[in-house]
Design an enzyme around this catalytic site. Sequence first.
Site, PDB file in Angstrom:
ATOM      1  CB  SER A 419       1.479  12.904   0.294  1.00 19.32           C
ATOM      2  OG  SER A 419       0.365  12.813   1.141  1.00 19.32           O
ATOM      3  N   PRO A 420       2.669  11.510   2.988  1.00 18.32           N
ATOM      4  CG  PRO A 420       2.082  11.811   5.217  1.00 18.32           C
ATOM      5  CD  PRO A 420       1.934  12.437   3.869  1.00 18.32           C
ATOM      6  CD  GLN A 497       0.555  10.441   8.517  1.00 17.14           C
ATOM      7  OE1 GLN A 497       0.605   9.271   8.161  1.00 17.14           O
ATOM      8  NE2 GLN A 497      -0.139  11.369   7.863  1.00 17.14           N
ATOM      9  CE1 TYR A 578      -5.060   2.877   8.907  1.00 19.72           C
ATOM     10  CE2 TYR A 578      -4.492   5.078   8.154  1.00 19.72           C
ATOM     11  CZ  TYR A 578      -4.564   3.715   7.928  1.00 19.72           C
ATOM     12  OH  TYR A 578      -4.141   3.190   6.736  1.00 19.72           O
ATOM     13  NE  ARG A 626      -3.043  13.315   4.961  1.00 20.29           N
ATOM     14  CZ  ARG A 626      -2.498  12.640   3.959  1.00 20.29           C
ATOM     15  NH1 ARG A 626      -1.949  11.459   4.175  1.00 20.29           N
ATOM     16  NH2 ARG A 626      -2.479  13.134   2.746  1.00 20.29           N
ATOM     17  N   GLY A 722       1.533  12.450  -3.535  1.00 22.68           N
ATOM     18  CA  GLY A 722       2.010  11.117  -3.222  1.00 22.68           C
ATOM     19  C   GLY A 722       2.396  10.331  -4.454  1.00 22.68           C
ATOM     20  NE  ARG A 723      -2.435   6.052  -6.039  1.00 21.15           N
ATOM     21  CZ  ARG A 723      -3.296   6.308  -5.079  1.00 21.15           C
ATOM     22  NH1 ARG A 723      -3.547   7.560  -4.746  1.00 21.15           N
ATOM     23  NH2 ARG A 723      -3.914   5.326  -4.437  1.00 21.15           N
TER      24      ARG A 723
END
Length: 804
Positions: A419-420, A497, A578, A626, A722-723
């Site tokens: 994941s970004p 992305q 964003y 996304r 991600g993590r």
Amino acid sequence: MKIAVIGGGPGGLYFSALMKQLDPAHEVTVWERNRAEDTFGFGVVFSDETLGGIGNADTVVAEYMSERFARWTDIDITLNGERHTVGGQGFAAMSRKELLQLLQRRCGELGVDLRFSTMAPDVEELARDYDLVLAADGVNSAVRARFPESFGPSLDVRPNKYMWLGTDLVFEAFQFFVKDTQWGTMQIHGYPFSDEGSTFIVEMHEDVWRAAGFDETEGTVFPPGVSDEKAIAKVREIFADELAGHEVLANNSKWINFTTVRNASWRHGNVVLLGDAAHTAHFSIGSGTKLAMEDALALAACLHEHPSLEASLEAYETERRPVVQSTQRAAQASLEWFENIGMYTSQEATQFCFNLLTRSRRITQENLRLRDPEFAAGVDAWFARSQAAAGNGDGSVRPAMFQPFRIGSLELANRVIVSPMDMYSSVEGIPGDFHLAHLGSKALGGAGLVMTEMICVSEAGRITPGCAGLYTDGQRDAWGRIVDFVHTASAAKIGAQIGHSGRKGSTRLMWEGIDQPLESGNWQTVAPSALAYGPENQVPAELSRAGMDEIRDEFVAAARRAAEAGFDLLEVHAAHGYLLSSFLSPVSNRRTDEYGGSLENRLRFPLEVFDAVREAFPAERPVTVRISAVDWLPDGNTAEDGVEIAKAFVAHGAAAVDVSSGQIAKEEKPAFGRSYQTPFADRIRQALEGTGAAVIAVGAISSYDDVNSILLAGRADLCALGRTHLYDPQWTLHAAAEQDYRGAGAEWVPQFRAGRRKPPSSRTDAVRPRLSLLREPDADELPTHLRWTPVADKQARVLEPATA
């Protein structure tokens, strides 16, 4: 202690018996407004874990209960007349009436003062005269309503309608009857509780309920004990085949909307809530009786272990609350699944059954593999066949995560995405060796697709001074170096992305204070409306049409540079508050022109940007988006809005939708938990069925078992983690090793191939010799398939293995 108990249900009675058992000197008085013989409901279900606790706490109660249990291990799922059976589950149920009689008798033996047909004195009077007041007065608790400032209640009334009923048909297993009627999908949850009858609950969405005419008695106030006979007659008619001519039995049966009860605190001075008064969990994952008796056991234990009432009640809530919250999270997922069950009835039967079984996220594919290996293997085989038919793979059976997949024309070796994740480690927007090591290691780790962090389309579009960009050729060339490494050193694909920070820009690096404004060197932020992200953040400038044109062109320039750098895929970031996300949300977009107001208007500029990016990026390479499916705010976007947003982007050419949530404003209140965003991906995937667009699930997905379960149930096509990849850059390859998978879906690069086997560790991997001549059977081990099959002699209760 001198204890007052309000409510003579199982929770209140069991607590009273336990307290007297721990110390006969306790004075315990129970008030119950109904008669001792009054019982609403039919049967109650217990887990093996709860039964073990009851056995440890009071052997008399446990032994009596065990003599009366109906036991089974099977679940039958009947979808539109076709039955499928899954075993290995392990259930025990008994008559609610018999349970109450047992607990009443046990309380009498121990000297509890039981006062039936008697209203309890005023709670404040009790609190004054008694050391402890236990409010076990149910979901409509008068005690809870009396002290709302202390308890902080939250009552979530759900849209589905349901009714408790019984039947003289003795089910052999847990039954899910799912039926598509002319009015919509209806379902029955049923289980045996004795050799004479079964409980069943009929449930449906309110829209279906109204369409079927069940609202005929809406507004009718039925006296206590009186049932809605008109509705029951209609249920008998609709489910005549399922009930096979047997009687439908009523007991205070009327339509109810399930209410999820939560409380900020379970204490008010020496008054404490227990059971449904404190919390509820949807009936589809367990019984309120089970939870109430677990509460009673924990509270009695804490009162016995601690020197003061204050310490005891604090320990009780500290110990019990996490257990309840975990149960409520699972129950929430389950009830929402049943509220939307109509989305799934078109699934192939194997997938539908797997989906139903794993709906709460507590049961997974590996869990089912232990419980019913044959069923789990059948799910894997079905998935392989279905994916081959869709053009993904050759039909060979392997873990779902290692089945290949295509996003548009881009072929991925497996369904795992890195994941970004923003790294905040660029200098003047240029990614350096850190990014090469970061993204390169994830590509070498086996993921099918590695995504960059959000790459900003302009200097003013950065989140922090450390954010990467694609607004200069130097940045493009630096990204090209990373892309080339991924392509030459691994089998992974790499995607970029791109996004603009909007009102969340001009902030510090994450480890210096996430979302905190810069102390110096800040720049002017922009947004659809002049509303700050949080009280400490800069008030952005409202974008004019000319400013919107400029930003759209910056996205286009970034897309072209991404293509020149060699990225395989491009994702437009329209989530997390964003810039594009802030246009989509009514929380941050208060414009009164054609770019604000309705969802159609709020979509206008994000779709303009997406169209321009899609045109600028090579047609043979996919462009994805996304989104934040929900805002986690009262006036924000809902899950239904998320579906419409996803549909709009797909209609404009999005090859996949990456489904995240929230981060639109500081005051959001997400419902965090394991795979907590997956239900939004699931809803969107069902809505996009047949469009050819893929759906990516993301958010607290941390195990290969979770990934496989999400994919097999059809909740998403791919999973982004991600993590998990920060913890273990080679997570995908390690997942393959742990599942004993070797193949094209998890290729180790030649340099690392010697590490494919997990290294041995001390004595934990030691092989133990056999030291017994005869193998002893496990007394607790039940066969995979066990049916409840009472014999004619009603004093005998037997368990018979089902035939294959």
